[in-house]
Design an enzyme around this catalytic site. Sequence first.
Site, PDB file in Angstrom:
ATOM      1  N   ASP B 311       0.785  -1.234   0.000  1.00 33.47           N
ATOM      2  CA  ASP B 311       0.000   0.000   0.000  1.00 33.47           C
ATOM      3  C   ASP B 311       0.815   1.282   0.000  1.00 33.47           C
ATOM      4  OD1 ASP B 311      -2.709  -0.813  -0.194  1.00 33.47           O
ATOM      5  OD2 ASP B 311      -2.641  -1.561   1.856  1.00 33.47           O
ATOM      6  N   TYR B 398      -9.995  -0.070   3.482  1.00 34.48           N
ATOM      7  CA  TYR B 398      -9.461  -0.131   4.847  1.00 34.48           C
ATOM      8  C   TYR B 398      -9.034   1.226   5.380  1.00 34.48           C
ATOM      9  CZ  TYR B 398      -9.156  -4.745   6.944  1.00 34.48           C
ATOM     10  OH  TYR B 398      -9.447  -5.915   7.597  1.00 34.48           O
TER      11      TYR B 398
END
Lengths: 664, 664
Positions: B311, B398
């Site tokens: 990420d 998320y």
Amino acid sequence: MFIFSMISFSAISYQQIHPFDPLNPAEFILIKTILHNAYSTSNHNLAFHYIGLDEPDKSSILSWQQNPAANVPPPRRALVHARLDKQTLKIVVDLSNRSIASKRVYHGFGFPMSTLDQETVASVLPLSYGPFIESVRERGLNMSQVVCVAFTAGWFGEKVSERVVKVQCFYENGTINVFLRPLHGITIVVNLDDMKIVQYFDRIRVPVPKAEGTEYRPSELKPPFGPRLNGVGVASPNGPGFKMDGHKISWANWVFHVGFDARVGSIISLASIYDLEEQKYRRILYNGYVSELFVPYMDPTFEVYFKTFLDAGEYGLGQNAASLEPLNDCPANAVFIDAYFAGQDGSPVKISNALCIFEKHAGNIMWRHTETDLGDEVREVRPDVSLVIRMVSTLSNYDYILDWEFNPSGSINVRVGLTGILSTRAVPYSHIDQIKEDVYGSLVAENTIGTHHDHFLNYYLDLDVDGEANSFLKTNLVTKRVRDKISPRKSYWTVVKKTARTESEARVDHMAGFGSSEYVVINPNKETKVGNNIGYRLIPMSAARPLLSDDDYPQIRAAFTKYKMWVTPYNKSEKWAGGTFVDQSRGDDNLAVWTARNRKIENKDIVLWYTLGFHHVPSQEDFPVMPTLSSGFELRPTNFFERNPVLKVIRPQHVNWPNCTNHH
Amino acid sequence: MFIFSMISFSAISYQQIHPFDPLNPAEFILIKTILHNAYSTSNHNLAFHYIGLDEPDKSSILSWQQNPAANVPPPRRALVHARLDKQTLKIVVDLSNRSIASKRVYHGFGFPMSTLDQETVASVLPLSYGPFIESVRERGLNMSQVVCVAFTAGWFGEKVSERVVKVQCFYENGTINVFLRPLHGITIVVNLDDMKIVQYFDRIRVPVPKAEGTEYRPSELKPPFGPRLNGVGVASPNGPGFKMDGHKISWANWVFHVGFDARVGSIISLASIYDLEEQKYRRILYNGYVSELFVPYMDPTFEVYFKTFLDAGEYGLGQNAASLEPLNDCPANAVFIDAYFAGQDGSPVKISNALCIFEKHAGNIMWRHTETDLGDEVREVRPDVSLVIRMVSTLSNYDYILDWEFNPSGSINVRVGLTGILSTRAVPYSHIDQIKEDVYGSLVAENTIGTHHDHFLNYYLDLDVDGEANSFLKTNLVTKRVRDKISPRKSYWTVVKKTARTESEARVDHMAGFGSSEYVVINPNKETKVGNNIGYRLIPMSAARPLLSDDDYPQIRAAFTKYKMWVTPYNKSEKWAGGTFVDQSRGDDNLAVWTARNRKIENKDIVLWYTLGFHHVPSQEDFPVMPTLSSGFELRPTNFFERNPVLKVIRPQHVNWPNCTNHH
């Protein structure tokens, strides 16, 4: 603490008392009277070592709980451990009909919890003991500045056990931090039943570490002071967010009972959470408390080897609970509860502010999401608030901060904080380069070794996940290879769930499955709409495995440390992981022995025993008083709810600091 | 977020800018101008993927720091990763003399961080793509309610890598929680350089899970609501206890700098603590940040296998920082900081309230002791207060809550909270009994599988413990047998300290020494008065080891997860554990590769890389939005100070809630 004057029995009204309420002063006095009538103290030597609530039968509690208003509470009984003419008595007193329900002499190994009175008497014996006075004089010390402390002696293979403590002494002169000024080398063995010195050792002469630098009272400290912390106001103008009905607490979606016991301290009982969807309270924890606390020191020499304390069973976490200091031990919005225990003569002793309860506004986030994939950004955030039940147990030098934290999400976070004073040994060294021998610890200051040691707390967790019949599930994450070319990916993990059928299958080694397993207590008879077994899992926050040899006496006595988790079928008599009479116990009655029967635990009323450990290699920061070191574990709902139970939480209303002058 | 209008360069004054300050809007515009002059955009296709501060040489920072007022700060430079005509450029721009200091074309594997603009463009392509429109029509869905999201594709052994993303789509109709309504079975491959669809897959037809029950906005939820949380007022009438001078924070005994970077988000730099005894600030952390975040999903089927996100390097923790919501994301006493990053065209983009800073009054105890062994009881308690630096990074579904918490005791507590929305897969099942295949996750709601996955955060921790030259010490607790009958005790543990000489000696396996080791960064050239090496140790709070096979492509790319701890010699170019260009990277440039050189690390300027992992087996509580799951680690002084550094702390003054009506 102060001793109570007589209270009339009429003060007792059983309809108002919750079956899990701790014994109250009037009850202690009633028990004392009943037993004094039974054993006239004129011709008997009677001492009360433990008086606690005799836990009512679980079935009777649960049926009563259906409708507490209408149902008669189960009979109120007390469990008494006493010494009568050098024998250990186990007595059950029925308070409802004011009689002795049962009594028997205990002939096994081990002795009851020590009494504070006997510890005190034993610790002053040396002060008038010739050989000791001589030893002090020879060291050129001032007798009036000597204080002694009685330490439990443990068991190291001896065939016959006299009931003894080992008394060691410290030098106050110029400090209150006596634990940092040991008269290392002197050990006095006191027989507690005869209350007299039976052995005296003066083996080593080493200078007492100096008082300088040991103080922690501001009045005794020299400037500069600092760092300076900023003042803050915390207030709930609408009053606390929780309700207390005696020892029963209700807050947010939680209800539970807070008990107190001289041995284990705070007890959380009948914890249930309100399920918004089912519009009812659902059961989670029937009973939870610290069942034992093992603190072995790692110095095998004569003066220290025996220091392998089982603090709950030997000293009592409850009767050693510290009075909590408002604003400092607990924040401004805390509410305090007093506690009582029975002194050696049976009279109630009060501990003011033994427990505190407060809403914790730590600035945590309960849940949040920012959605950016749609046209407009959407953001929803819920701040978290929790409810903390705190007790601090001070066992001579160490202070244990024991928190139970309830979260609206259904999590129960158990936290342990270690602070207080190190147990130290005096050495002639002022620099580690001078040390050629093994000193079994760290040189934390001149002439001062902070001895290596461990702390192992065992938590008794009688989870009743939506009912008594539960099972223990091990969810193991297992690597799989990708077959038949469904993708270029080569591996993934999946879960392999295994229900423990017996006690031996349930045990979890400290290393096993580490980092790749989950441990869940499920209700095999209930499932969610989509079919998941409803459950709660235990998430450890840290780990320390015992390093003593299995054949070593302290490890045999504290065998509960061998595994991180144990599961047993509920058994009213199995309350304390180290056994019932742990002082000088021999390990023949404890969790390891009980589970050796390897009973069935599948779809039964089961108890989870969790061992939380710390290894402690002292550092200089721990001197002269130790900054809190924390750990703990989380009990977290796992398919217990159909969905996020705080999805519809009603945010705490923000209260503005009033726009007017405030008074400090 | 909004795009800036032009700002005049005169806004830049380098004497006011701290060398670690993030690039400001004027600087971004300057960089853009310099590079547009160099590469005329009329005949070039130029896109900026990353523009960040080019970290100044450590030596120049340290010499400047001796006297920031007098010394000239090191030259201000920017590191630029750009795509120019399908090539990756690495450019260093010198802002002081407004020139390009260096530029080179990168020919290796992997691509720069994606740009939000390109993600957006790629995600709308399907909406006008015939075959997709047909697929949506065939499913009887309303095209206007479809939203698509671009996912990085990873690398799975292919020889040639086109720069692609895999776009998958979701159905909004009746909810904003689109991640719970996947159009499972459709995958659209988009070439980002040509910005066109190159492959289209419609493989599986499975009903879209229903919208009902997926909402989390109060306006869309039906009663009953609850639980209700109580309002509380928190205020510092004397103002915040910390001072901010630009991005420099001073609080209690701490000083440090808070930076921000589009890729790693918040950066803590030059953290030093004031030593009351030495009357000076002492260095601890030169630089600390999340260097990478690996999130592999455990479903190997075509639609999911590639979801093995890095990420930080693929999406950017900083450019995806969420705007924090006052009172909810951070408490009432928080102060907020805006942040900026460069958009694809180089223009500054603002994130309001990207960081917050607040004093945390959690009701913890800093240290305490009740002394009962003397005549009168003595009690000293100090309440704890800490300072939290918070960022929330939202990576599509998320939300990561990333906290740095500074304690007056010298501890730095790093905390990670996971919340947000699960990544799910649509299935025809409404009950687990219907599931006969492996679905690679948990049935968290009807027709909805929460896919098994992990989160591995790697923290870059350039500790400079009282100076740059440090060593990494493993303190192993080892069981010893008691010899020559010095006591009836049979065993104890002692410490065996081992300094890691090389990178391979330093690596700590997730299992190794678990529960019986301590890991300390020491300064081998400095010691306390009694001779202990001064140091800081890292205390993990949890553990999860990677379960992918070593030969699997995602594991090769994210090899940093293999060990819990790594130590490298400081190297300015080694910033990101997953490598520099991680999008579709092949694992040939990352922490595992760098350390294979097995460099010497003893008594050198070293960097500690710590991997914090979570395994996530979703449960129904995580639906439709997940209650925060937390973990973290503690950096704790270990013989860094001569004694408890908060022994003389000045207690926060208690502020009474003003005695007057308050206004809500």
